[in-house]
Scaffold this motif. Structure first.
Motif, PDB file in Angstrom:
ATOM      1  N   LEU A  24       0.821  -1.156  -0.073  1.00 21.97           N
ATOM      2  CA  LEU A  24      -0.145   0.117  -0.204  1.00 21.97           C
ATOM      3  C   LEU A  24       0.874   1.425   0.092  1.00 21.97           C
ATOM      4  O   LEU A  24       0.401   2.132  -0.466  1.00 21.97           O
ATOM      5  CB  LEU A  24      -0.735  -0.045   1.182  1.00 21.97           C
ATOM      6  CG  LEU A  24      -2.064  -1.190   1.092  1.00 21.97           C
ATOM      7  CD1 LEU A  24      -2.917  -1.062   2.424  1.00 21.97           C
ATOM      8  CD2 LEU A  24      -2.950  -0.701   0.092  1.00 21.97           C
ATOM      9  N   GLY A  28       0.097   2.576  -3.722  1.00 21.13           N
ATOM     10  CA  GLY A  28      -1.053   3.364  -3.265  1.00 21.13           C
ATOM     11  C   GLY A  28      -2.265   2.548  -2.891  1.00 21.13           C
ATOM     12  O   GLY A  28      -2.295   1.359  -2.588  1.00 21.13           O
ATOM     13  N   GLU A  29      -3.666   3.183  -3.110  1.00 22.78           N
ATOM     14  CA  GLU A  29      -4.787   2.761  -2.764  1.00 22.78           C
ATOM     15  C   GLU A  29      -5.050   1.268  -3.362  1.00 22.78           C
ATOM     16  O   GLU A  29      -4.769   1.232  -4.909  1.00 22.78           O
ATOM     17  CB  GLU A  29      -5.935   3.691  -2.667  1.00 22.78           C
ATOM     18  CG  GLU A  29      -7.098   3.179  -2.643  1.00 22.78           C
ATOM     19  CD  GLU A  29      -8.563   4.190  -2.682  1.00 22.78           C
ATOM     20  OE1 GLU A  29      -8.462   4.990  -1.528  1.00 22.78           O
ATOM     21  OE2 GLU A  29      -8.958   4.099  -3.762  1.00 22.78           O
ATOM     22  N   THR A  71      -5.633   2.522   2.032  1.00 25.46           N
ATOM     23  CA  THR A  71      -4.584   3.242   1.929  1.00 25.46           C
ATOM     24  C   THR A  71      -3.480   3.380   2.892  1.00 25.46           C
ATOM     25  O   THR A  71      -3.990   3.225   4.065  1.00 25.46           O
ATOM     26  CB  THR A  71      -4.977   4.722   1.504  1.00 25.46           C
ATOM     27  OG1 THR A  71      -5.890   4.703   0.554  1.00 25.46           O
ATOM     28  CG2 THR A  71      -3.711   5.527   1.139  1.00 25.46           C
TER      29      THR A  71
END
Length: 106
Positions: A24, A28-29, A71
């Protein structure tokens, strides 16, 4: 209630949770399905690991319809950084004392 550092150490003490957090942080998300593909464990286990990371303040969840997206929260490591600084100071004093002792013996 446990100290924040204990919760963080517990969360990152598991290799699967460390991998999820690192993924993560780097990518990223991601939703649970995407994380499950790379985690090497079942979707229910990924969800359990994410719940522990969320409780530790290392991950935040966002609902989007039927999916939950996660996230990383690198700022969740701040209590751990403070702990490491305090431990470093403690050991620096001890190592300096040991060095002084060995210098006296020489």
């Amino acid at each position: 209630m446990l100290p924040p550092t204990t919760t963080i150490f517990h969360a990152l003490g598991d290799p699967t949770r460390r991998t999820l957090f690192e993924t993560l942080t780097r990518d990223g998300e991601r939703n649970v399905r995407a994380l499950t593909v790379t985690a090497g464990v079942s979707q229910p286990m990924v969800s359990r690991h994410l719940a522990i990371l969320t409780k530790a303040g290392l991950v935040v969840a966002r609902r989007a319809g039927r999916e939950t997206h996660f996230t990383a929260r690198p700022e969740g490591l701040v209590p751990l950084a403070g702990w490491m600084t305090r431990q470093g100071g403690f050991w620096n004093v001890r190592m300096d004392a040991l060095e002084g002792f060995t210098d006296e013996r020489d």
